[in-house]
Design an enzyme around this catalytic site. Structure first.
Site, PDB file in Angstrom:
ATOM      1  N   TYR A 112       0.849  -1.195   0.000  1.00 19.47           N
ATOM      2  CA  TYR A 112       0.000   0.000   0.000  1.00 19.47           C
ATOM      3  C   TYR A 112       0.884   1.243   0.000  1.00 19.47           C
ATOM      4  O   TYR A 112       1.809   1.362   0.803  1.00 19.47           O
ATOM      5  CB  TYR A 112      -0.901  -0.025   1.236  1.00 19.47           C
ATOM      6  CG  TYR A 112      -1.836   1.162   1.389  1.00 19.47           C
ATOM      7  CD1 TYR A 112      -2.281   1.881   0.288  1.00 19.47           C
ATOM      8  CD2 TYR A 112      -2.285   1.562   2.642  1.00 19.47           C
ATOM      9  CE1 TYR A 112      -3.146   2.952   0.429  1.00 19.47           C
ATOM     10  CE2 TYR A 112      -3.157   2.626   2.796  1.00 19.47           C
ATOM     11  CZ  TYR A 112      -3.574   3.328   1.686  1.00 19.47           C
ATOM     12  OH  TYR A 112      -4.408   4.403   1.825  1.00 19.47           O
ATOM     13  N   CYS A 113       0.586   2.170  -0.913  1.00 18.91           N
ATOM     14  CA  CYS A 113       1.285   3.452  -0.991  1.00 18.91           C
ATOM     15  C   CYS A 113       2.788   3.183  -1.187  1.00 18.91           C
ATOM     16  O   CYS A 113       3.170   2.381  -2.034  1.00 18.91           O
ATOM     17  CB  CYS A 113       0.981   4.286   0.245  1.00 18.91           C
ATOM     18  SG  CYS A 113       1.630   5.982   0.213  1.00 18.91           S
ATOM     19  N   LEU A 114       3.662   3.823  -0.419  1.00 15.31           N
ATOM     20  CA  LEU A 114       5.094   3.588  -0.585  1.00 15.31           C
ATOM     21  C   LEU A 114       5.486   2.170  -0.215  1.00 15.31           C
ATOM     22  O   LEU A 114       6.518   1.659  -0.680  1.00 15.31           O
ATOM     23  CB  LEU A 114       5.894   4.586   0.239  1.00 15.31           C
ATOM     24  CG  LEU A 114       6.101   5.947  -0.425  1.00 15.31           C
ATOM     25  CD1 LEU A 114       6.795   6.911   0.521  1.00 15.31           C
ATOM     26  CD2 LEU A 114       6.901   5.805  -1.706  1.00 15.31           C
TER      27      LEU A 114
ATOM     28  N   GLY B 126       3.888  -0.310  -1.268  1.00 14.13           N
ATOM     29  CA  GLY B 126       3.760  -0.981  -2.554  1.00 14.13           C
ATOM     30  C   GLY B 126       4.947  -0.709  -3.461  1.00 14.13           C
ATOM     31  O   GLY B 126       5.399  -1.591  -4.198  1.00 14.13           O
TER      32      GLY B 126
ATOM     33  N   SER C  75      -0.177   2.725  -5.334  1.00 18.15           N
ATOM     34  CA  SER C  75       1.290   2.721  -5.252  1.00 18.15           C
ATOM     35  C   SER C  75       1.874   3.126  -6.598  1.00 18.15           C
ATOM     36  O   SER C  75       1.565   2.522  -7.627  1.00 18.15           O
ATOM     37  CB  SER C  75       1.801   1.324  -4.880  1.00 18.15           C
ATOM     38  OG  SER C  75       1.284   0.896  -3.643  1.00 18.15           O
TER      39      SER C  75
END
Length: 585
Positions: free
Chosen positions: A319-321, A323, A349
Site C-alpha cells: 500500500y502506498c510507498l 507498494g 502505489s
C-alpha cells in the site's frame, strides 16, 4: 542488522561531490525551521520564471486584460439581474469538488454577487498563471498552486461578514456559535502547544477501538513487527497474504474498526494474513536507508512468513510507498530467481513518478536541499511536517472549511476512525526519506532502470507474476494515471481497478459502504497497451466495493483450502497484536 545497513549504504551512498558542506547545512537547518521546511528559493525561482516570461508576452497580457474586463462586465450584468429577479442563472459555476458555496443561503443577495465575484477572480488568476510561454511546467504548477492557496485563504466563506451561514448561526444562537468557536480555538491552541493529539482522538485507542483484529506478533527486528492474524474459518486458502503498508503511516489504516478492516475482511474470507508494523524511527535511526527498509522490512518478513507456512508461495500486497518498496523487492527477486511470490497487489502505489501530482510541487533540487538540511538537524522528518504538506494539497477542505466549521460556526467535526488514524503521525529517517525523494520522485530511477539493488539495477519488466493494481479517482498523493503506468513497465498479466474515493478512503472501501463504485479490467500477459483515458471511457462501472472482486482474484490464485497454519509456526509468538511498535510516539 549491521550487515544489512552496510549493504544499503554501499548501494545508495551519496557521491562525494553531492555531500553538503557542514556550515551550509547548519545554516540551512536553522532557516528551514523558520519556514516549516519550505525552500524560499524554490518559490522565488518559480515566481521569477513566471513574472519574467509574462512581462515578455504582450499577447498574453492583452488576453488577460480582455478576460478581466469581460469578467467584470459579466459580474455587473449578473448583479443587475439578481437585483430584480429571484431565479437568475449564475455567471460561473464552482468546480465539482468545491462545496464552499453549496448552501442555499449563498444564492441570496448580496452573497450571490460576492461569491460569484470571487469565483470569477479565481478563474482569472488560473488563466494568468497558466499558458505563459517559456515557463517550465514545474514552475507553472508551483505558481498556480500558490495562487490557489492565496485565494483560498481570502475566500468570502472564511469571514464572518461575507458568510451567510455564519451570520445565520449568529442570529439563531445569539452569537453562541462564536463563543463555542473561540473555545474550540483555545482548546486546539493548547493541544498544539503541548504537542497533544487533536480533540476527538481519545475515542479511538489502538488495540481497543481500532487495530482490534485478533492476532499475534510472530517476528520482530529493529524495524518491523510482523503480525499473524488468527483464522476465523475451519480451513484457509493455501497461499498466505503478506501486507506491506507504507512506513509514512501506522499500519492499522488497513485494520481500522471491525466493520471496515481490510485485514478482518480477508481473514473472514479464509486467508492467512500477515502484516508489517513499522517502527516509528527516532534520531538514532537517521542512517537507515531504503535498502535497510527492503531487507529488514520486506525480505525479513517474507522469510518469516515462508518459515511459518513452508512450501507455499506468498500473495504479496503493498500500500502506498509500501507498494513501491514491494515492487522493488519483487523486481530484485525476479532478477535473482527467487520464486516465492504467487501474486503481487499494489494499492495506490506509484512505480513511475514522472506524473506524481501536486505532491511533486514540494520536490525539486532546491526544496530537497532545504528539506535535507532540516532533517539533518534532527535525524528525521517530523510526521506533523509531512501531514502539513498533505493538508496543503487540499487546503480548501482540510484547513479553511474545517476552521470555518469549528471556529465560526462553533461545530466540532465528528471524529471517525480514519481521521483518528490520520492524526497518529510517524517520523521518517533522514537517510531513507532523502533517498526515496531523490531516487524515486526526483530522478525516477525505478521506472527508468537505474535503481540498484545488490550493486545491480532492477527492472520491473522482470516481474512475471500476476498483478492486481488499484488506483483511486481523487488521489492527491498517487494520481491514478501515474499508478496506471505499470501497464507500460511490465508485460505480465495485470488487473487494474479504478475506484471512487481518495488515497485512503478509496482503499478503505468495505462492502456496504454507500456511494462506492469501481471499474475493473484485466490485460492478459503480452496484450497491447491502452491509454488510461480510453481505458476509463471503455471499462464498465460497477456499484459497490472492489474488495470482493479482489478477494475472488486472490482465491483464484490459490491452490485450494488447507488447515490453518500454527500461529508463529514452530516459534512461540512474541505477544498479542497490535504489538508494541504501533504504540511508539
Amino acid at each position: 542488522m549491521s550487515n544489512v545497513a552496510t549493504h544499503g549504504k554501499a548501494d545508495l551512498a551519496q557521491p562525494e561531490a553531492c555531500r553538503p558542506d557542514t556550515l551550509d547545512t547548519l545554516a540551512n537547518a536553522w532557516r528551514a525551521r523558520s519556514t516549516g521546511g519550505l525552500s524560499p528559493a524554490a518559490g522565488l525561482l518559480a515566481w521569477y520564471d513566471w513574472a519574467l516570461h509574462l512581462s515578455l508576452s504582450p499577447g498574453k497580457q492583452r488576453s488577460l486584460i480582455e478576460k478581466g474586463l469581460h469578467k467584470q462586465q459579466r459580474l455587473a450584468r449578473y448583479a443587475l439581474r439578481v437585483a430584480s429577479a429571484h431565479d437568475c442563472p449564475t455567471c460561473i459555476e464552482p468546480l465539482e469538488q468545491d462545496r464552499r458555496f453549496a448552501a442555499p443561503a449563498w444564492q441570496q443577495w448580496p452573497f450571490n454577487v460576492i461569491h460569484q465575484g470571487f469565483l470569477l477572480q479565481q478563474q482569472w488568476w488560473h488563466n494568468a498563471t497558466t499558458g505563459v510561454r517559456g515557463v517550465s511546467r514545474h514552475h507553472e504548477n508551483m505558481v498556480t498552486f500558490a495562487g490557489r492557496q492565496w485565494l483560498d485563504m481570502w475566500s468570502p466563506s472564511n469571514f464572518i461578514w461575507t458568510n451567510p451561514e455564519v451570520l445565520h448561526a449568529i442570529t439563531q444562537s445569539g452569537g453562541a456559535n462564536l463563543w463555542r468557536g473561540a473555545m474550540n480555538f483555545l482548546e486546539d491552541a493548547r493541544r498544539l502547544a503541548l504537542d497533544d493529539a487533536p480533540a476527538g482522538v481519545e475515542g479511538f485507542e489502538v488495540g481497543k477501538d481500532v487495530a482490534v483484529t485478533p492476532g499475534k506478533v510472530v517476528f520482530r527486528n529493529h524495524l518491523i513487527e510482523l503480525i499473524q492474524y488468527s483464522p476465523t474459518t475451519p480451513d484457509v486458502h493455501a497461499e498466505p497474504v503478506l501486507i506491506v503498508p507504507s512506513w509514512i503511516m501506522k499500519y492499522y489504516i488497513l485494520d481500522l474498526s471491525p466493520h471496515n478492516s481490510m485485514v478482518k475482511y480477508l481473514v473472514d474470507q479464509g486467508h492467512t494474513v500477515f502484516i508489517l508494523s513499522w517502527k516509528n524511527p527516532t534520531a538514532a535511526d537517521r542512517d537507515l536507508g531504503l535498502e535497510d527498509y527492503r531487507w529488514l522490512g520486506v525480505m525479513d518478513a517474507l522469510d518469516a512468513v515462508t518459515a511459518i507456512v513452508p512450501e507455499r508461495k506468498v500473495q504479496a500486497v503493498g500500500y502506498c510507498l509500501g507498494g513501491t518498496l514491494l515492487a522493488i523487492a519483487a523486481a530484485a527477486m525476479a532478477r535473482d530467481g527467487d520464486e516465492r511470490l504467487q501474486s503481487l497487489t499494489l494499492l495506490a502505489s506509484e512505480t513511475d513518478f514522472r506524473e506524481s501530482g501536486e505532491i511533486a510541487l514540494f520536490i525539486d533540487d532546491s526544496q530537497l536541499a532545504w528539506l535535507e538540511a532540516g532533517m539533518w538537524d534532527k535525524g528525521y522528518l517530523d510526521g506533523k511536517q509531512m501531514a502539513g504538506a498533505f493538508q496543503m494539497l487540499n487546503s480548501r477542505d482540510l484547513i479553511w472549511s474545517r476552521r470555518v466549521r469549528e471556529y465560526l460556526l462553533g461545530e466540532r467535526q465528528t471524529f471517525n476512525d480514519l481521521m483518528a488514524w490520520n492524526a497518529d503521525v510517524t517520523r521518517m529517517p533522514y537517510r531513507m526519506h532523502s533517498e526515496y525523494l531523490r531516487r524515486l520522485y526526483l530522478d525516477n530511477d525505478l521506472a527508468e532502470g537505474r535503481y540498484r539493488v545488490g550493486g545491480r539495477p532492477v527492472a520491473l519488466a522482470d516481474i512475471e507474476v500476476p498483478m492486481f493494481i488499484v488506483g483511486t479517482v481523487r488521489d492527491h498523493v498517487a494520481p491514478w494515471p501515474s499508478v496506471y503506468k505499470m501497464h507500460l513497465l511490465s508485460d505480465a498479466e495485470l488487473t487494474f481497478v479504478l475506484t471512487s474515493g481518495g488515497h485512503n478512503a478509496g482503499v478503505v472501501s468495505e462492502p456496504g459502504h454507500p456511494r462506492r463504485s469501481f471499474q475493473i479490467a484485466t490485460r492478459a500477459a503480452g496484450d497491447r497497451y491502452i491509454d488510461p483515458q480510453l481505458w476509463r471511457a471503455e471499462t464498465p462501472m460497477n456499484e459497490g466495493s472492489w474488495w470482493p472482486a479482489w478477494q475472488q482474484w486472490l482465491a483464484q490464485r490459490s491452490a485450494g483450502r488447507v488447515a490453518p497454519p500454527a500461529m508463529g509456526g514452530t516459534q512461540a509468538p512474541l505477544g498479542d497484536a497490535p504489538g508494541t511498535y504501533v504504540a511508539m510516539r
